[in-house]
Design a protein around this motif. Structure first.
Motif, mmCIF file in Angstrom:
data_model
loop_
_atom_site.group_PDB
_atom_site.id
_atom_site.type_symbol
_atom_site.label_atom_id
_atom_site.label_comp_id
_atom_site.label_asym_id
_atom_site.label_seq_id
_atom_site.Cartn_x
_atom_site.Cartn_y
_atom_site.Cartn_z
ATOM 1 N N ARG A 137 2.557 13.967 -9.634
ATOM 2 C CA ARG A 137 3.485 13.390 -10.637
ATOM 3 C C ARG A 137 3.973 12.004 -10.259
ATOM 4 N N ALA A 138 4.352 11.832 -8.990
ATOM 5 C CA ALA A 138 4.890 10.531 -8.563
ATOM 6 C C ALA A 138 3.816 9.446 -8.673
ATOM 7 N N ASN A 139 2.593 9.772 -8.258
ATOM 8 C CA ASN A 139 1.506 8.797 -8.337
ATOM 9 C C ASN A 139 1.130 8.479 -9.780
ATOM 10 N N TYR A 187 -1.871 -1.180 -3.872
ATOM 11 C CA TYR A 187 -2.878 -0.140 -3.711
ATOM 12 C C TYR A 187 -2.160 1.199 -3.539
ATOM 13 N N LEU A 188 -2.684 2.220 -4.204
ATOM 14 C CA LEU A 188 -2.066 3.544 -4.155
ATOM 15 C C LEU A 188 -3.115 4.537 -3.667
ATOM 16 N N HIS A 189 -2.711 5.439 -2.753
ATOM 17 C CA HIS A 189 -3.653 6.456 -2.281
ATOM 18 C C HIS A 189 -3.237 7.823 -2.810
ATOM 19 N N VAL A 243 0.856 -1.183 0.000
ATOM 20 C CA VAL A 243 0.000 0.000 0.000
ATOM 21 C C VAL A 243 0.894 1.236 0.000
ATOM 22 N N ALA A 244 0.725 2.102 -0.987
ATOM 23 C CA ALA A 244 1.585 3.285 -1.115
ATOM 24 C C ALA A 244 0.770 4.555 -0.906
ATOM 25 N N PHE A 245 1.346 5.488 -0.144
ATOM 26 C CA PHE A 245 0.625 6.721 0.176
ATOM 27 C C PHE A 245 1.201 7.943 -0.540
#
Length: 352
Positions: free
Chosen positions: A132-134, A122-124, A100-102
């Motif tokens: 940009r990073a997401n 999972y990305l929040h 899970v990445a925030f």
């Protein structure tokens, strides 16, 4: 309760990314899952101090790639690349059931390593416009969880499932959710950073020009501006408390009938959680803040005002109108309120 999992949580960079990650980590640990949190040096102390008791912490190298210098960009990319290789090797031994990445660049290495080992990821996304990073990490992710119902900048063609969860906030905000306005003519001005200079220039002048003089101001500013603003408010016989730091922001927002400030994701979600009218002036170099403010204004909770249009004349007449109509402030507060179940929703999405 379901099967116990090994869950890897990736965060870093700023407190805005770390606090939601720690809230979710605590909830998952409470449910009995085994937690490891990876983060970079900038927020390592914050993570160590706030992590669940039995959670492990892993150090990674990461830095923002937004620097103007080409050399700094290359160094930042090298750090992210080396961290990704280290995590690929680590995941070979400690195979998480979920990653899970925030958000932020500190999340990218874990997302890539999870992709290599085909681990559900999972990305929040905090903001109402994807960062940009997401956006870069999205190619390796199955599920994107969002703070706002709609998010600008998502790729048109994408296999990513988008789940609206909201953004975790501190317990004090949840405990005062939908609290009624006190109608004590209190305005809270939050700035405090270099980017908030415009608030220091416009707000005091606007208050001094108001017809309604029974206003109480709490004004947060940079330390070097405290004395100057105190002097201005005193000269104009305005009741003001000028501070360089507000220790209990939840209480300050709950006590205010109106907030004037920037529109970072956590600020906007805190206003929605309690239900408070606001005048939001997005930082003019930040598209994320503009999207957050627009999302809030669309609810009917307040105004999103471009910095170029934020004048003392407009502000003083708007404030007079609002404080002469308490029923309108109540209506705005009701419209601003959004129930915050983010921690539960995020945890449920991860373990489903």
């Amino acid at each position: 309760m379901g099967a116990k999992m090994k869950i890897w949580i990736a965060t870093g960079g700023t407190g805005g990314h770390v606090f939601p990650a720690l809230s979710v980590a605590s909830e998952l640990a409470r449910r009995g899952h085994k937690i490891t949190i990876s983060t970079d040096g900038r927020v390592m102390k914050m993570v160590r101090d706030g992590k669940p008791e039995n959670a492990r912490v892993a150090f990674i190298w990461a830095a923002g790639v937004g620097a103007k210098s080409k050399i700094k960009q290359m160094i930042a990319l090298a750090k992210i690349g080396m961290s990704a290789i280290a995590l690929i090797l680590r995941f070979m031994i400690f195979r998480p059931n979920r990653v899970v990445a925030f958000g932020g660049y500190a999340s990218v290495p874990a997302v890539f390593a999870a992709h290599v080992w085909k681990i559900p990821t999972y990305l929040h996304e905090q903001n109402a416009a994807i960062g940009r990073a997401n956006k870069f990490a999205l190619r390796w992710v199955k599920t994107l969880m969002t703070s706002f119902e709609t998010v600008d900048g998502l790729p048109k063609q994408s296999n990513v499932k988008v789940v609206y969860t909201g953004l975790p906030v501190r317990a004090a905000f949840i405990e005062n959710a939908n609290a009624p306005l006190k109608h004590e003519n209190k305005i809270l001005v939050t700035g405090g950073s270099l980017g908030a200079q415009i608030l220091d220039e416009i707000v005091p002048v606007a208050i001094s020009e108001m017809k309604n003089k029974k206003i109480f101001i709490t004004h947060q500013t940079r330390p070097e501006n405290v004395e100057k603003l105190q002097r201005f408010y005193a000269e104009h016989k305005i009741h003001a408390n000028v501070l360089s730091f507000i220790r209990d922001m939840a209480s300050a927002i709950i006590d205010a009938d109106l907030i004037i400030g920037r529109s970072g994701a956590s600020t906007v979600i805190e206003l929605e959680t309690i239900g408070r009218p606001a005048i939001l002036v997005p930082l003019n170099i930040n598209p994320d803040q503009a999207a957050n403010a627009a999302s809030y204004a669309k609810l009917g909770g307040g105004f999103a005002v471009e910095q170029s249009k934020f004048s003392s004349k407009w502000l003083s007449s708007t404030l007079d109108e609002l404080f002469d109509n308490p029923a309108r402030l109540d209506k705005m507060a009701k419209k601003a309120y959004v129930e915050n179940l983010a921690v539960k929703k995020i945890a449920d999405t991860i373990v489903k």
